[in-house]
Design a protein around this motif. Sequence first.
Motif, PDB file in Angstrom:
ATOM      1  N   THR A 182       0.833  -1.209   0.000  1.00 10.68           N
ATOM      2  CA  THR A 182       0.000   0.000   0.000  1.00 10.68           C
ATOM      3  C   THR A 182       0.865   1.256   0.000  1.00 10.68           C
ATOM      4  O   THR A 182       0.508   2.262  -0.632  1.00 10.68           O
ATOM      5  N   ASN A 183       2.014   1.221   0.672  1.00 11.18           N
ATOM      6  CA  ASN A 183       2.937   2.358   0.613  1.00 11.18           C
ATOM      7  C   ASN A 183       3.518   2.525  -0.789  1.00 11.18           C
ATOM      8  O   ASN A 183       3.723   3.648  -1.260  1.00 11.18           O
ATOM      9  N   LEU A 184       3.779   1.416  -1.448  1.00  9.01           N
ATOM     10  CA  LEU A 184       4.260   1.491  -2.839  1.00  9.01           C
ATOM     11  C   LEU A 184       3.193   2.086  -3.744  1.00  9.01           C
ATOM     12  O   LEU A 184       3.507   2.831  -4.677  1.00  9.01           O
ATOM     13  N   ILE A 185       1.934   1.763  -3.467  1.00 11.48           N
ATOM     14  CA  ILE A 185       0.842   2.320  -4.264  1.00 11.48           C
ATOM     15  C   ILE A 185       0.764   3.833  -4.065  1.00 11.48           C
ATOM     16  O   ILE A 185       0.506   4.582  -5.016  1.00 11.48           O
ATOM     17  N   GLN A 186       1.001   4.306  -2.833  1.00 12.05           N
ATOM     18  CA  GLN A 186       1.036   5.748  -2.607  1.00 12.05           C
ATOM     19  C   GLN A 186       2.126   6.399  -3.442  1.00 12.05           C
ATOM     20  O   GLN A 186       1.937   7.498  -3.981  1.00 12.05           O
ATOM     21  N   SER A 187       3.272   5.724  -3.568  1.00  9.25           N
ATOM     22  CA  SER A 187       4.351   6.255  -4.399  1.00  9.25           C
ATOM     23  C   SER A 187       3.924   6.335  -5.862  1.00  9.25           C
ATOM     24  O   SER A 187       4.269   7.288  -6.573  1.00  9.25           O
TER      25      SER A 187
ATOM     26  N   SER B  31      -8.911  12.812  -9.118  1.00  8.94           N
ATOM     27  CA  SER B  31      -8.828  11.370  -8.905  1.00  8.94           C
ATOM     28  C   SER B  31      -7.636  10.989  -8.034  1.00  8.94           C
ATOM     29  O   SER B  31      -7.742  10.098  -7.189  1.00  8.94           O
ATOM     30  N   TYR B  32      -6.498  11.642  -8.212  1.00 10.79           N
ATOM     31  CA  TYR B  32      -5.321  11.268  -7.432  1.00 10.79           C
ATOM     32  C   TYR B  32      -5.490  11.622  -5.957  1.00 10.79           C
ATOM     33  O   TYR B  32      -5.062  10.879  -5.076  1.00 10.79           O
ATOM     34  N   GLN B  33      -6.111  12.757  -5.699  1.00  4.55           N
ATOM     35  CA  GLN B  33      -6.340  13.143  -4.311  1.00  4.55           C
ATOM     36  C   GLN B  33      -7.268  12.146  -3.619  1.00  4.55           C
ATOM     37  O   GLN B  33      -7.008  11.713  -2.491  1.00  4.55           O
ATOM     38  N   LYS B  34      -8.346  11.766  -4.286  1.00  3.18           N
ATOM     39  CA  LYS B  34      -9.278  10.811  -3.683  1.00  3.18           C
ATOM     40  C   LYS B  34      -8.658   9.418  -3.592  1.00  3.18           C
ATOM     41  O   LYS B  34      -8.910   8.685  -2.628  1.00  3.18           O
TER      42      LYS B  34
ATOM     43  N   LYS C 136      -5.222   5.508   2.310  1.00  4.84           N
ATOM     44  CA  LYS C 136      -4.998   5.699   3.736  1.00  4.84           C
ATOM     45  C   LYS C 136      -5.917   4.824   4.583  1.00  4.84           C
ATOM     46  O   LYS C 136      -5.634   4.605   5.763  1.00  4.84           O
ATOM     47  N   TYR C 137      -7.006   4.364   3.991  1.00  2.69           N
ATOM     48  CA  TYR C 137      -7.916   3.471   4.714  1.00  2.69           C
ATOM     49  C   TYR C 137      -7.649   2.004   4.394  1.00  2.69           C
ATOM     50  O   TYR C 137      -8.446   1.140   4.743  1.00  2.69           O
ATOM     51  N   ALA C 138      -6.530   1.738   3.719  1.00  6.08           N
ATOM     52  CA  ALA C 138      -6.226   0.349   3.329  1.00  6.08           C
ATOM     53  C   ALA C 138      -6.107  -0.563   4.538  1.00  6.08           C
ATOM     54  O   ALA C 138      -6.605  -1.696   4.537  1.00  6.08           O
TER      55      ALA C 138
ATOM     56  N   CYS D 276      -5.196  -5.179  -2.107  1.00  4.95           N
ATOM     57  CA  CYS D 276      -4.222  -4.160  -2.516  1.00  4.95           C
ATOM     58  C   CYS D 276      -4.345  -3.826  -3.992  1.00  4.95           C
ATOM     59  O   CYS D 276      -4.196  -2.662  -4.396  1.00  4.95           O
ATOM     60  N   ILE D 277      -4.617  -4.851  -4.809  1.00  4.63           N
ATOM     61  CA  ILE D 277      -4.752  -4.620  -6.250  1.00  4.63           C
ATOM     62  C   ILE D 277      -5.940  -3.710  -6.539  1.00  4.63           C
ATOM     63  O   ILE D 277      -5.972  -3.010  -7.568  1.00  4.63           O
TER      64      ILE D 277
END
Length: 439
Positions: free
Chosen positions: A35-40, A289-292, A298-300, A335-336
């Motif tokens: 999930t941290n990688l997804i934030q990146s 879209s990126y902000q949402k 963050k709720y992952a 995660c996907i």
Amino acid sequence: MEPSTHESPSFFDRYAYAIKAVIILVLIMVLLIPTNLIQSVIWERRDRQEEASKEVSSRWGNEQNITGPVLAIPYKTNTSNYVYLLPEQLKINGELLPEKLQRGIFTVAVYNAKLQLSGTFKREAMASLNISPSALDWEHASLLIGISDLRGIDNQVEMKWNGKNYLFNPGVVSSDLFSDGIQSPVAINPADTAAFSGNFSLELGIKGSGRISFSPIGKTTTVGINSSWPSPSFDEAFPPKTRRVDDKGFAATWQIQHLNRSYPQSWEGKKFNIHSADFGIKLFLPVESYQKSMRAVKYAIMIIGLTFFVFYFIELSQRRALHPLQYALIGLALCIFYTLLISISEQINFIMAYIIASVLTIGLIIAYTAAAFKSIRIAAGIGATLTLIYGFIYVIISAEDQALLMGSLGLFVILALIMYFSTTIKWDKLGQKNTTITE
């Protein structure tokens, strides 16, 4: 007949479900890594969007700031210094003609502004300077208009000053007020009061992107702007006095007094920041879209944790065990969901992307659950639970102002439900192993 005996359960049998709970918690922590990688990834895509916006803006025109006109009068003794006089009245009316330009998959909001500027200057505004009129070179006075990106000008700017026409040229006589702009010489006879305290009017066509702003340099500044853009964002420092925003566009007016800013009507040299009270309009793109997506990521931990809790309670109540690897596969599916959400939201609006990503993820987990537990009923229950969770998360990320309140109340209700279901489990019977009684 030999007496009946009960084989004592081993340590691992007695605490099997406790050990399983610890393994699940470790898995939840491990799944925070992707999930941290997804934030990146989200930050990277956002940076690419900004790069695309800058590239389009560099060709069309950047954000525009309009400041002026300002009357600049040089000293006869030292032509490197100027006295600056601001207009008594400044009126700006115009229309923003918006467009959406595409750079790959990214959309950039641009505009073509048609502005009419008019107003008056009064010589009395210089009385506070205590400068003798003979110390000023009135014949070489210039009228300056600050424009942040000159590439956006799309017409020959011509001004009417007391009935006479003046053409503007690029550049400014001094960088005391702004570094980029246009100027026009206006020879003034200091003895001719009528020529000095005259009216001016001009039309300015200018292209820009994203935002347009104005400097309230008039003792009274009145601005009226209308456009077909349906989602404007107004600066909070000077909100419009009147506004109308609907599906057909917007119309807004401002009226700002010199008391609302921190600089006077006239001064000498570089003493004040003329941009300290700027205000404007941003052509807001409603699909953030990126902000949402970032808020959803963050709720992952909550989604993964609640899903694992549901499966864990099913194990306890149904006495059907899942292997830790199966938990890991379910967590990866969760995660996907976020990568699906990001990629789909770049093509369509966010709510449809959220629905599609949710349906695909929930459908996959339902099918996997049905195969793992060999039960359609359990799979359907899991699907209903995940639907409620994803629906709740969407409500939270959409309600910006009430997100904290709704999230706190939702978590309280979820914790209460978990506590309730935990009371239905006979914890003291877990880990007991029945043995065969021999006679």
